[in-house]
Design a protein around this motif. Structure first.
Motif, short mmCIF file in Angstrom:
data_model
loop_
_atom_site.label_atom_id
_atom_site.label_comp_id
_atom_site.label_asym_id
_atom_site.label_seq_id
_atom_site.Cartn_x
_atom_site.Cartn_y
_atom_site.Cartn_z
N ASP A 123 0.94 -1.35 -0.07
CA ASP A 123 -0.14 -0.08 0.01
C ASP A 123 0.94 1.36 -0.06
O ASP A 123 0.43 2.35 -0.03
N GLU A 124 2.26 0.95 0.15
CA GLU A 124 3.08 2.15 0.22
C GLU A 124 3.55 2.69 -1.20
O GLU A 124 3.34 1.96 -2.19
N VAL A 125 3.81 3.82 -1.38
CA VAL A 125 4.46 4.48 -2.53
C VAL A 125 5.94 3.86 -2.83
O VAL A 125 6.48 3.97 -2.08
N LEU A 126 6.19 3.48 -4.19
CA LEU A 126 7.32 2.77 -4.41
C LEU A 126 8.06 3.94 -5.29
O LEU A 126 7.49 4.40 -6.17
N ILE A 127 9.36 3.78 -4.68
CA ILE A 127 10.28 4.96 -5.39
C ILE A 127 11.52 4.23 -5.99
O ILE A 127 12.16 3.63 -5.20
N LEU A 128 11.35 4.06 -7.47
CA LEU A 128 12.70 3.25 -7.85
C LEU A 128 13.31 4.07 -8.91
O LEU A 128 12.47 4.93 -9.81
N ARG A 129 14.54 4.19 -9.11
CA ARG A 129 15.04 4.79 -10.11
C ARG A 129 15.90 4.04 -11.02
O ARG A 129 16.37 2.99 -10.53
N ASP A 130 16.14 4.57 -12.10
CA ASP A 130 17.17 3.88 -13.14
C ASP A 130 18.30 4.19 -13.11
O ASP A 130 18.81 4.75 -11.98
N ARG A 149 6.07 14.17 -4.99
CA ARG A 149 6.09 14.91 -3.58
C ARG A 149 7.48 15.84 -3.65
O ARG A 149 8.46 15.26 -4.01
N VAL A 150 7.28 17.13 -3.23
CA VAL A 150 8.50 18.19 -3.02
C VAL A 150 8.70 18.19 -1.41
O VAL A 150 7.78 18.41 -0.63
N HIS A 151 9.91 18.22 -0.98
CA HIS A 151 10.13 18.27 0.38
C HIS A 151 11.34 19.28 0.57
O HIS A 151 12.26 19.53 -0.19
N ARG A 196 16.46 25.03 -0.54
CA ARG A 196 16.84 23.66 -0.69
C ARG A 196 15.81 22.76 -0.67
O ARG A 196 15.04 22.57 0.36
N LEU A 197 15.46 22.48 -1.90
CA LEU A 197 14.21 21.44 -2.04
C LEU A 197 14.78 20.00 -2.79
O LEU A 197 15.64 20.08 -3.64
N PHE A 198 13.87 19.15 -2.47
CA PHE A 198 14.31 17.81 -3.21
C PHE A 198 12.84 17.11 -3.62
O PHE A 198 11.93 17.64 -2.75
N SER A 199 12.97 16.33 -4.35
CA SER A 199 11.44 15.84 -4.85
C SER A 199 11.56 14.22 -4.75
O SER A 199 12.90 13.57 -5.01
N GLY A 258 7.45 8.53 -7.23
CA GLY A 258 6.88 7.19 -6.99
C GLY A 258 5.78 6.85 -7.79
O GLY A 258 4.85 7.48 -8.55
N PHE A 259 5.29 5.47 -7.37
CA PHE A 259 3.87 5.15 -8.03
C PHE A 259 3.32 4.22 -6.93
O PHE A 259 4.08 3.45 -6.09
N TYR A 260 2.11 3.82 -7.11
CA TYR A 260 1.45 2.87 -6.07
C TYR A 260 0.98 1.90 -7.03
O TYR A 260 0.73 2.02 -8.27
#
Length: 388
Positions: free
Chosen positions: A8-15, A183-185, A199-202, A205-207
């Motif tokens: 149920d969590e957002v998955l954050i995967l990068r190439d 999301r931006v943090h 100083r921002l980072f983002s 991801g996807f569900y």
């Protein structure tokens, strides 16, 4: 062993694209996990279930490394919960072209026909046995097509039952992209624990749900492990961001092979996971385009003789990762996207059914990555117009 992956969590995967490329910071976010990411999750889970310090035992490092890398992903099969049941999902084949129907609720499906090179053809391919993918379209391809196709629709494609301009609703073909999450943090100062100005980072991801939110998606994983007593049910962590997923034992079966491959001269190999071939095609199957003919080759480990006559490849995807043995990042490499199609000719048509059974659900024999789930394929019938 078979497990089902849900979350149920957002998955954050990068190439694995290098940092600093134009418009890229920290790699491009993936829309779906790579097979090697799933393989790494399974191996990590198996190790930690045996010993919480499994990966930190310096005196057993080589032994543990050999054991953990022997665990191989044999099959991967996503599915969606539709009409109160789970139905398998497949990639969109590269030799299908979708066009917009006058009714916006429908898409026209146009299968590609493989044709011999004519003397008048404008091509620099010297090998006249190579066949050209061809489709007769009067309109532009559709802007939005499914991300996955339903198994019922895919079966029609495999059986060659799709004809040009056949109209299907989007929902009858497949499902769209999983729900996207951006999301931006603010960055936090380590000393004051307050946000730092400018100083921002983002996170991107996807569900594991479709955009509509009503279609749930899971992932069946089939793998081999030497220690049959290891039960990895429960929480696991996927990718470099270590997002939580849940693994449960499953009785899922891989999709069954149909019975219409007898006495076929041509078949299609369709990739259902990324292909790690070092190029656009497995090296053992790649023909010499400067020759006057295409040589017959043996499928590795068999006496079946085939040759590649054409292909539809829908681009590449970059991948990197972490090398547990060397304790360093892996270099980036290019993978063939799922849905790529390879048209093969069978030397002995009496063996076509046996060849289809042998290739169904296996990988395309990239030895260096045979355990990572890459190159998984299934077989379909081919529409060919041969004059040579």
């Amino acid at each position: 062993m078979r497990y089902k992956l849900t979350t149920d969590e957002v998955l954050i995967l990068r190439d694995g694209r290098p940092f600093g490329d134009s418009g890229i910071f920290g790699g491009i976010s993936l829309k779906w996990p790579y097979p090697q990411t799933i393989a790494g999750m399974v191996r990590t889970s198996v190790g930690l279930k045996q010993d919480e310090c499994y990966f930190d035992q310096s005196d057993k490092r080589e032994e543990n490394l050999e054991k953990i890398l022997s665990i191989g992903i044999s099959k991967i099969l996503p599915s969606a919960f539709l009409n109160n049941q789970w139905t398998p999902l497949m990639p969109v084949p590269a030799d299908l072209v979708f066009t917009e129907n006058e009714n916006n609720e429908y898409l026209n499906v146009n299968p590609i026909l493989y044709k011999s090179i004519e003397d008048s053809s404008g091509t620099d391919i010297k090998n006249r046995l190579w066949m050209i993918p061809s489709v007769d379209l009067r309109t532009k391809p559709a802007k939005e097509i499914p991300f996955f196709t339903h198994w019922i629709f895919f079966q029609k494609y495999l059986a060659g039952k799709l004809t040009s301009d056949t109209a299907f609703s989007f929902q009858d073909i497949g499902i769209n992209l999983p729900i996207h999450d951006f999301r931006v943090h603010n960055a936090i100062d380590n000393n004051t624990y307050v946000t730092e100005e400018s100083r921002l980072f983002s996170n991107n991801g996807f569900y594991m749900k479709s955009k509509s939110g009503s279609i749930l998606i899971d992932l069946a994983i089939f793998f081999d492990v030497t220690n049959a007593d290891v039960n990895i049910s429960g929480d696991a962590y996927l990718g470099g961001e270590r997002k939580r997923v849940v693994l449960t034992k499953s009785e899922s079966e891989f999709v069954k092979i149909p019975d219409y491959f007898e006495n076929k001269k041509f078949l299609k190999i369709i990739l259902t996971t990324q292909g790690d071939f070092g190029g656009w095609c497995p090296e053992w199957l790649l023909p010499n385009f400067d020759a006057e003919t295409i040589e017959w080759v043996n499928i590795p480990g068999t006496n079946f003789e085939i040759r590649l006559r054409s292909a539809c490849v829908n681009g590449w995807e970059g991948v990197s990762g972490w090398d547990f043995a060397k304790k360093q990042p892996k270099s980036m490499k290019k993978l063939v996207r799922p849905g790529a199609v390879y048209l093969i000719e069978i030397k002995d048509v009496n063996q076509s059914s046996d060849i289809a059974k042998y290739l169904w659900g296996c990988n395309l024999f990239s030895k260096k990555n045979e355990n990572n789930g890459y190159g998984q394929c299934i077989i379909g019938l081919a529409e060919v117009e041969e004059t040579v």
